[in-house]
Design a protein around this motif. Structure first.
Motif, short mmCIF file in Angstrom:
data_model
loop_
_atom_site.label_atom_id
_atom_site.label_comp_id
_atom_site.label_asym_id
_atom_site.label_seq_id
_atom_site.Cartn_x
_atom_site.Cartn_y
_atom_site.Cartn_z
N ARG A 109 0.96 7.77 -6.36
CA ARG A 109 -0.11 8.72 -6.56
C ARG A 109 0.30 10.16 -6.16
NH1 ARG A 109 -3.57 8.56 -1.90
NH2 ARG A 109 -2.04 9.69 -1.31
N ASP A 110 1.18 10.49 -4.92
CA ASP A 110 1.87 11.61 -4.83
C ASP A 110 2.75 11.79 -5.83
OD1 ASP A 110 0.53 11.84 -2.54
OD2 ASP A 110 2.06 11.21 -1.08
N VAL A 170 0.85 -1.15 0.08
CA VAL A 170 -0.06 -0.15 -0.15
C VAL A 170 1.03 1.26 0.12
CG1 VAL A 170 -0.47 0.14 2.52
CG2 VAL A 170 -1.91 1.02 0.96
N GLU A 171 1.95 1.22 0.65
CA GLU A 171 2.85 2.41 0.69
C GLU A 171 3.32 3.06 -0.75
OE1 GLU A 171 3.63 -0.66 2.51
OE2 GLU A 171 3.54 0.16 4.40
N ARG A 180 1.88 2.40 -3.45
CA ARG A 180 0.54 2.62 -4.06
C ARG A 180 0.24 4.12 -3.63
NH1 ARG A 180 -2.86 -2.13 -2.15
NH2 ARG A 180 -1.61 -3.40 -3.29
N ARG A 181 0.18 4.60 -2.56
CA ARG A 181 0.09 5.87 -1.97
C ARG A 181 1.18 6.90 -2.55
NH1 ARG A 181 -0.80 4.00 4.02
NH2 ARG A 181 -2.94 3.62 3.77
N ARG A 182 2.32 6.32 -2.56
CA ARG A 182 3.48 7.37 -2.82
C ARG A 182 3.60 7.42 -4.55
NH1 ARG A 182 7.43 5.88 0.51
NH2 ARG A 182 7.08 7.57 1.83
#
Length: 166
Positions: free
Chosen positions: A18-19, A11-12, A14-16
């Motif tokens: 996006r950023d 998940v990390e 995936r979030r990164r």
């Protein structure tokens, strides 16, 4: 982001990612791991560098996902494909493909890495749909140098995919 989220095991990243994408689309005057990490509220670029260099992903599959997505959305019959060679000046010599070579970015011979990008461009925007890193002979003929850079696999031809894994 939903289309590519499953390409990242954790998940990390995936979030990164996006950023990272939002940072690349932002109006930042200079876009690199430091500036995008700061823009995203991170204290340092370590996470962005990890995402781009070490996070487990299938870069070619993500590229294919983007390549399928792009023409579905702008729907611009006058869109074109643009081929752009870009050189990135590098301070060290350990990054894959770096050597003293001409780069238009600096307008002279510098330590640099050169890549070719294929970009879909239309009235409503543009998106990178492919990339290829130029691997100079000084790298293809030096297995010890490739191994030290984490690219120990056999290199055939004069290029190798950028962002791919060995």
């Amino acid at each position: 982001m939903g289309r590519i989220a499953g390409r990242f095991a954790r998940v990390e990243p995936r979030r990164r990612v996006r950023d990272l994408v939002l940072g690349l689309l932002s109006d930042l005057p200079r876009k690199n791991c430091w500036s995008i990490a700061e823009w995203a509220g991170e204290a340092n670029p370590d996470g962005m560098q990890h995402l781009l260099g070490r996070a487990r992903r299938d870069a070619d599959t993500v590229r294919d996902d983007v390549r399928e997505y792009v023409p579905e959305h702008p729907q611009d019959k006058n869109a074109v494909l643009v081929v752009d060679e870009t050189g990135d000046v590098k301070k060290g010599t350990h990054t894959v493909g770096v050597q003293r070579q001409y780069t238009g970015t600096a307008g002279r011979i510098e330590n640099s890495q050169v890549a070719v990008y294929l970009v879909y461009a239309g009235r409503r925007g543009h998106a990178a749909v492919d990339r290829e890193l130029y691997i100079p002979r000084s790298w293809t003929c030096d297995p010890a140098r490739r191994r030290a850079a984490g690219r120990s696999g056999r290199v055939t031809g004069r290029s190798q995919r950028i962002l791919g894994h060995p």
